[in-house]
Design an enzyme around this catalytic site. Structure first.
Site, PDB file in Angstrom:
ATOM      1  CG  ASP A 526      -2.009  -1.128   1.066  1.00  0.00           C
ATOM      2  OD1 ASP A 526      -1.908  -1.909   0.104  1.00  0.00           O
ATOM      3  OD2 ASP A 526      -2.896  -1.223   1.908  1.00  0.00           O
ATOM      4  CD  GLU A 754      -5.159  -3.790   9.230  1.00  0.00           C
ATOM      5  OE1 GLU A 754      -5.062  -3.653   8.001  1.00  0.00           O
ATOM      6  OE2 GLU A 754      -5.880  -3.051   9.958  1.00  0.00           O
TER       7      GLU A 754
END
Length: 786
Positions: A526, A754
């Site tokens: 990302d 996460e």
């Protein structure tokens, strides 16, 4: 964080052009041209262009699916029930588009006229202290605890049996509280019809092409009594799948009897004779227990003692397989570490989902349906990412294959069946209304020129080295080989860089000014910083390494299942892509002692307020030093470890020591909680990518990459060379840091997360995240299959 040593003068990036006037040159005669050396070069270029056009047409996305591969497991019938609705706290369906959907929702009964807050789909806004499958095999049974805000617990256990299922729900809530539990079925195709019964013991009847005739019954257990008579509803209205709980509440009414507490019940006055959505509500106290059974014509009624026996047997078999696969019992782990480990695999298996329908693809600047797909996949996070992600899936299967290699192959086949005829596979599989409901509309369409890390090669590398798996599933491995080869060639050609042997992730936005470093979503990393100014001439280190790994796997598959020509072709690709000398030539910086991306890059960029129309200001990327083509040496982090992680560095190379030193340096990647994603000395460390986008892969600790590093450390610790001891020492320190911190956070919060904060170790991002963060179990098992 702005880069240091900035020059005072800043220039806003704006498009510019330079016009050059060249002297007019008289054209040469055609005859002289034809006889010249240039003619040969010209013909070669023409031939190359024609070849490129043909190759482009061959690889051009068609959004026409390839012919599907057969099921790995013919015995896994489409009428077998499972927890294949991972976005739900408790939901069941079969792996068939004709399956009815079963679900449970609940809410606390209020004492005043106030619309209750329903628990139905997993939602972080519910702020539940914890919910997870603590034993589940993803196929036949599951045991789950859901902790409510006041620390009360709802336990959901289930088993399947032929084409039916049984389940038990227990409520052990705070004294004095009252709860409503709603159980429902929803039809997914016109042939399914439901009818209401008269008693809980036969509350629903139904007819379905897949299941035949069926009956659903509810039995109250251990003295459980209803606080008000059960209520039910049946409608033939078309209800969108993400509005079930809203529809239920819209069709509930509050009943206030003198000297009695308020009760919300389903409004039975609107019930129809037959319908496609049916529900029953149980009004319960703070302690309750009930069982439910779906019985079909092919299944004799399940009794309570049979349910207990089946649950015990499957639990025993699961725990036996679990210990055989991971062997944690004899290791010196704490109780909370062992609990975390079992939750990691159980919740991953209990969150495997099935979806059927079309996805959406942006093709030729128009939105097209693509499919239909029947996707079988694990998910990263039940509340936040309950859908298939291509690059996550390889990490999921690294864990699942250890306990159920057949399921891993089923999942891989499912993903290979999403391929189009060019070899493209969507990076996200957002299939059907249930998946789309959790995704902002602008992120739903997939782009058929965008790739994703081919992590399925990562798990295939392990599967084809397992003699038992190869012996048992040689047939499906042979069928997978041409699909994997097609995918590999599609990536290699469509993501090619400016020169042979270099590769570039497509999808970066070269015109956006609001991002400090335009994202590379296709890489999976990302906002990890690449060249500051995207261009067609950049090339990326991680993609080069992924293709090197893929070529090694293909060569091994070709040797076993391909022709001699295919094997020679795969071997040639493997030799070229795994050349360490070429890797050094393209990506190594001797000055900065590391492997790096290459591209149009400025070492002095920042986000700054820039005046725009209307007297407003917007944060835009500004530079005080013009970008030039160079290696991106002011960024060192996860991307720069790929040559080591995918074992491309020779064990005796000094390059290996350089990378090991940087890993262990606290000023670069090392922390007491795991390896951070980018060096603290980088100007991008902890930097926002836009005014509103916080850092993501710019410092936080991610478990999938830490797992890959540990796997490579184990490899180099076992290889002859001068750096064995250093790799061994770092391996043990890093593993201990990860296990200790994740267990501490699991105990404190009740979740796997996460990612983790590199300064405090605290869990960050979405939760529960039992996707690749569940790799902590493989890390604990010490079985990294190097």
């Amino acid at each position: 964080m702005a880069p240091r040593n900035r020059r005072s003068q800043r220039e806003i990036e704006t498009p510019s052009a330079t016009i050059r006037y060249e002297p007019v040159v008289e054209p040469e005669s055609w005859c002289s041209f034809c006889c010249s050396y240039d003619a040969l070069v010209f013909l070669i270029l023409i031939a190359g262009a024609v070849g490129a056009i043909i190759l482009h047409l061959y690889l051009y996305p068609t959004i026409e699916k390839v012919h599907p591969l057969p099921n790995v497991d013919p015995e896994s019938a489409p009428w077998t029930w499972g927890t294949y609705r991972p976005h739900m706290y408790f939901g069941l369906r079969t792996r068939s588009p004709m399956s009815p959907l079963f679900g449970m929702m609940w809410y606390e009964q209020p004492n005043i006229m106030l619309r209750p807050h329903v628990r139905h789909w997993c939602n972080q806004d519910d702020r539940l202290p914890g919910y997870y499958w603590y034993e589940a095999d993803g196929r036949t049974f599951g045991k789950q605890n859901i902790t409510e805000l006041h620390k009360g617990v709802i336990q959901t256990d289930w088993v399947n049996d032929a084409n039916g299922f049984g389940a038990r729900v227990k409520l052990n809530m705070a004294k004095g509280r009252r709860y409503n539990v709603i159980l429902y079925f929803s039809a997914q195709e016109l042939g399914t019809r439901f009818r209401l019964g008269k008693h809980l013991s036969d509350i629903f009847y139904g007819q379905n092409e897949l299941l035949g005739s069926f009956k659903f019954s509810v039995n109250l257990k251990n003295g459980t009594k209803l606080h008000a008579s059960h209520s039910s509803m049946l409608t033939d209205e078309r209800i969108t799948i993400d509005q079930y709980h809203e529809y239920v509440m819209d069709n509930s009414q509050a009943i206030q009897v003198p000297n009695q507490p308020l009760h919300f019940i389903l409004n039975s006055k609107k019930n129809q004779e037959e319908g496609k959505f049916i529900a029953v509500q149980l009004n319960l106290g703070h302690q309750a227990e009930f069982e439910m059974f779906l019985q079909t014509d092919k299944l004799k009624p399940m009794q309570s003692d049979e349910f207990d026996h089946s649950l015990r047997t499957r639990s025993y078999n699961f725990n036996k397989k679990y210990e055989n696969a991971f062997q944690l019992a004899e290791k010196n782990y704490t109780k909370i570490q062992l609990k975390m480990a079992k939750v990691a695999i159980s919740n991953m298996l209990g969150s495997v989902g099935y979806w059927y329908g079309h996805s959406k693809v942006m093709f030729n600047n128009m939105l097209h349906p693509y499919g239909p797909h029947a996707l079988f996949s694990a998910v990263p996070s039940r509340p936040f990412f309950p859908r298939g992600f291509l690059w996550d899936e390889g990490f999921h299967q690294m864990l699942i294959r250890k306990i159920d290699p057949k399921m891993s192959l089923e999942v891989i086949v499912s993903w290979m069946n999403t391929m189009d005829t060019s070899g493209w596979i969507p990076r996200e599989m957002i299939v059907g209304a249930e998946s789309e409901a959790k995704v902002p509309a602008e992120f739903i369409p997939q782009k058929p020129d965008v790739a994703n890390p081919p992590t399925l090669f990562y798990v295939m590398d392990k599967l084809i080295r397992d003699e038992k798996t190869v012996g048992r599933y040689a047939g499906i491995l042979k069928l997978l080989f041409p699909r994997l080869e097609k995918w590999f060639h599609w990536i290699r050609i469509t993501q090619a860089g400016p020169s042979r042997g270099t590769f570039r992730w497509r999808g970066r936005n070269s015109t956006i000014l609001s991002e400090l470093n335009p994202k590379t979503l296709s890489s999976g990393l990302d906002d990890f910083p690449r060249a500051s100014h995207p261009s067609d001439n950049e090339y990326h280190l991680d993609l080069r390494c992924w293709l090197a790994l893929a070529s090694r796997v293909l060569a091994r598959l070709a040797k076993s299942y391909g022709t001699e020509v295919e094997y020679q072709r795969a071997s040639k690709a493997m030799e070229e892509l795994n050349s360490f000398d070429n890797l050094v030539k393209d990506h190594w910086s001797e000055e900065h002692l590391g492997f790096y991306d290459y591209g149009k890059h400025s070492v002095d960029v920042a986000l700054a307020p820039v005046p725009v129309t209307g007297g407003r200001f917007e944060y835009q990327r500004v530079t005080s030093r013009a970008p030039t083509y160079q290696l991106v040496t002011n960024v060192f982090g996860y991307n720069n470890l790929f040559p080591m992680m995918l074992k491309m560095i020779p064990s005796k190379s000094k390059t290996l020591k350089t990378i090991l030193d940087k890993i262990r340096d606290p000023n670069i990647l090392w922390t007491n909680y795991g390896l951070r994603s980018i060096s603290r000395s980088s100007p991008y460390y902890a930097a926002r990518n836009t005014e509103h986008d916080p850092p993501y892969w710019r410092g936080y600790i991610w478990i999938n990459i830490n797992y890959m590093v540990l796997s490579s450390l184990r490899h180099y610790a076992d290889q002859p060379g001068p750096y064995q001891d250093q790799a061994e020492k770092i391996f043990h320190e890093l593993r201990a840091n990860l296990v200790t911190n994740m267990a501490n956070q699991f105990e404190r919060t009740g979740f796997l997360w996460e990612n983790y904060d590199d300064k405090t170790g605290e869990g960050r991002g979405c939760h529960p995240f039992t996707g690749w963060s569940s790799l902590i179990l493989l890390i604990m098992s010490d079985n990294l299959d190097t």
